[in-house]
Design a protein around this motif. Structure first.
Motif, short mmCIF file in Angstrom:
data_model
loop_
_atom_site.label_atom_id
_atom_site.label_comp_id
_atom_site.label_asym_id
_atom_site.label_seq_id
_atom_site.Cartn_x
_atom_site.Cartn_y
_atom_site.Cartn_z
N TYR A 1 -4.34 12.26 -4.23
CA TYR A 1 -2.91 12.32 -3.99
C TYR A 1 -2.24 13.38 -4.88
O TYR A 1 -1.33 14.07 -4.45
CB TYR A 1 -2.26 10.95 -4.22
N ARG A 2 -2.71 13.48 -6.11
CA ARG A 2 -2.16 14.49 -7.03
C ARG A 2 -2.40 15.90 -6.49
O ARG A 2 -1.49 16.73 -6.45
CB ARG A 2 -2.80 14.33 -8.41
N TRP A 3 -3.64 16.18 -6.05
CA TRP A 3 -3.95 17.50 -5.49
C TRP A 3 -3.13 17.75 -4.21
O TRP A 3 -2.69 18.88 -3.96
CB TRP A 3 -5.44 17.62 -5.17
N PHE A 4 -2.93 16.72 -3.41
CA PHE A 4 -2.19 16.88 -2.17
C PHE A 4 -0.71 17.18 -2.44
O PHE A 4 -0.11 18.01 -1.77
CB PHE A 4 -2.34 15.63 -1.30
N ILE A 5 -0.13 16.54 -3.43
CA ILE A 5 1.27 16.81 -3.79
C ILE A 5 1.40 18.23 -4.34
O ILE A 5 2.37 18.94 -4.02
CB ILE A 5 1.77 15.75 -4.78
N ILE A 6 0.43 18.67 -5.13
CA ILE A 6 0.44 20.05 -5.64
C ILE A 6 0.35 21.04 -4.49
O ILE A 6 1.05 22.06 -4.47
CB ILE A 6 -0.69 20.25 -6.66
N SER A 7 -0.49 20.75 -3.51
CA SER A 7 -0.63 21.66 -2.38
C SER A 7 0.65 21.73 -1.55
O SER A 7 1.03 22.80 -1.07
CB SER A 7 -1.81 21.24 -1.50
N ILE A 8 1.35 20.61 -1.39
CA ILE A 8 2.63 20.62 -0.68
C ILE A 8 3.65 21.47 -1.43
O ILE A 8 4.42 22.23 -0.82
CB ILE A 8 3.14 19.18 -0.47
N ALA A 9 3.65 21.39 -2.76
CA ALA A 9 4.57 22.19 -3.56
C ALA A 9 4.25 23.69 -3.43
O ALA A 9 5.16 24.52 -3.35
CB ALA A 9 4.51 21.76 -5.03
N ILE A 10 2.96 24.04 -3.39
CA ILE A 10 2.57 25.44 -3.23
C ILE A 10 2.98 25.97 -1.86
O ILE A 10 3.48 27.10 -1.74
CB ILE A 10 1.06 25.61 -3.49
N VAL A 11 2.79 25.18 -0.81
CA VAL A 11 3.21 25.60 0.53
C VAL A 11 4.73 25.78 0.58
O VAL A 11 5.23 26.77 1.15
CB VAL A 11 2.73 24.59 1.59
N ALA A 12 5.47 24.88 -0.02
CA ALA A 12 6.93 25.00 -0.05
C ALA A 12 7.35 26.25 -0.81
O ALA A 12 8.26 26.98 -0.38
CB ALA A 12 7.55 23.75 -0.68
N PHE A 13 6.68 26.54 -1.93
CA PHE A 13 6.97 27.75 -2.70
C PHE A 13 6.68 29.00 -1.87
O PHE A 13 7.44 29.98 -1.91
CB PHE A 13 6.17 27.76 -4.00
N GLY A 14 5.61 28.98 -1.09
CA GLY A 14 5.29 30.11 -0.22
C GLY A 14 6.36 30.34 0.83
O GLY A 14 6.71 31.48 1.13
N PHE A 15 6.90 29.25 1.40
CA PHE A 15 7.97 29.41 2.38
C PHE A 15 9.26 29.90 1.73
O PHE A 15 10.03 30.65 2.34
CB PHE A 15 8.21 28.11 3.15
N ILE A 16 9.50 29.50 0.50
CA ILE A 16 10.67 30.02 -0.22
C ILE A 16 10.50 31.51 -0.46
O ILE A 16 11.45 32.29 -0.31
CB ILE A 16 10.88 29.24 -1.54
N LEU A 17 9.28 31.94 -0.85
CA LEU A 17 9.02 33.37 -1.01
C LEU A 17 9.20 34.11 0.31
O LEU A 17 9.66 35.26 0.34
CB LEU A 17 7.60 33.60 -1.53
N MET A 18 8.83 33.48 1.41
CA MET A 18 8.94 34.12 2.71
C MET A 18 10.40 34.30 3.13
O MET A 18 10.73 35.26 3.81
CB MET A 18 8.19 33.29 3.76
N SER A 19 11.27 33.39 2.71
CA SER A 19 12.67 33.54 3.06
C SER A 19 13.32 34.64 2.25
O SER A 19 14.19 35.35 2.75
CB SER A 19 13.41 32.22 2.89
N GLY A 20 12.95 34.79 1.00
CA GLY A 20 13.28 35.89 0.10
C GLY A 20 14.57 36.63 0.31
O GLY A 20 15.62 36.06 0.55
N THR A 21 14.48 37.96 0.23
CA THR A 21 15.65 38.83 0.28
C THR A 21 15.95 39.23 1.73
O THR A 21 15.27 38.82 2.65
CB THR A 21 15.40 40.09 -0.56
#
Length: 93
Positions: free
Chosen positions: A39-59
């Motif tokens: 569960y810990r690894w899965f929550i970390i992976s969800i956070a990384i995917v969310a961070f990637g989408f935030i980077l994709m929205s970017g400037t």
């Protein structure tokens, strides 16, 4: 024609009788499929995917290297970590 009604050969067990038998004979603890670390690894992976989408929205720049190259790599790494979290076997302690 008259229909013959048959009676059951043995008394029917009620749910209260089966509950008492289940409590007496079954005392093994419940074992879950996933461990706490899964569960810990899965929550970390969800956070990384969310961070990637935030980077994709970017400037506002559409052809930014961050949007085109870096963000998809981060999202794919998050998905790979999610697959690892699902497939990881729990420790045998």
């Amino acid at each position: 024609m008259a229909q013959n009604q048959t009676r059951p050969a043995a008394p029917i067990k009620t749910t209260s009788a089966t509950r008492s038998q289940a409590k007496e004979g079954n005392s093994t603890p419940i074992q879950f499929i996933f461990d706490k670390s899964n569960y810990r690894w899965f929550i970390i992976s969800i956070a990384i995917v969310a961070f990637g989408f935030i980077l994709m929205s970017g400037t506002t720049d559409i052809y930014s290297t961050t949007k085109i190259v870096l963000a998809p790599i981060v999202v794919l790494a998050g998905f790979a970590l999610g697959f690892f979290a699902i497939l990881k076997k729990p420790s045998a302690n």
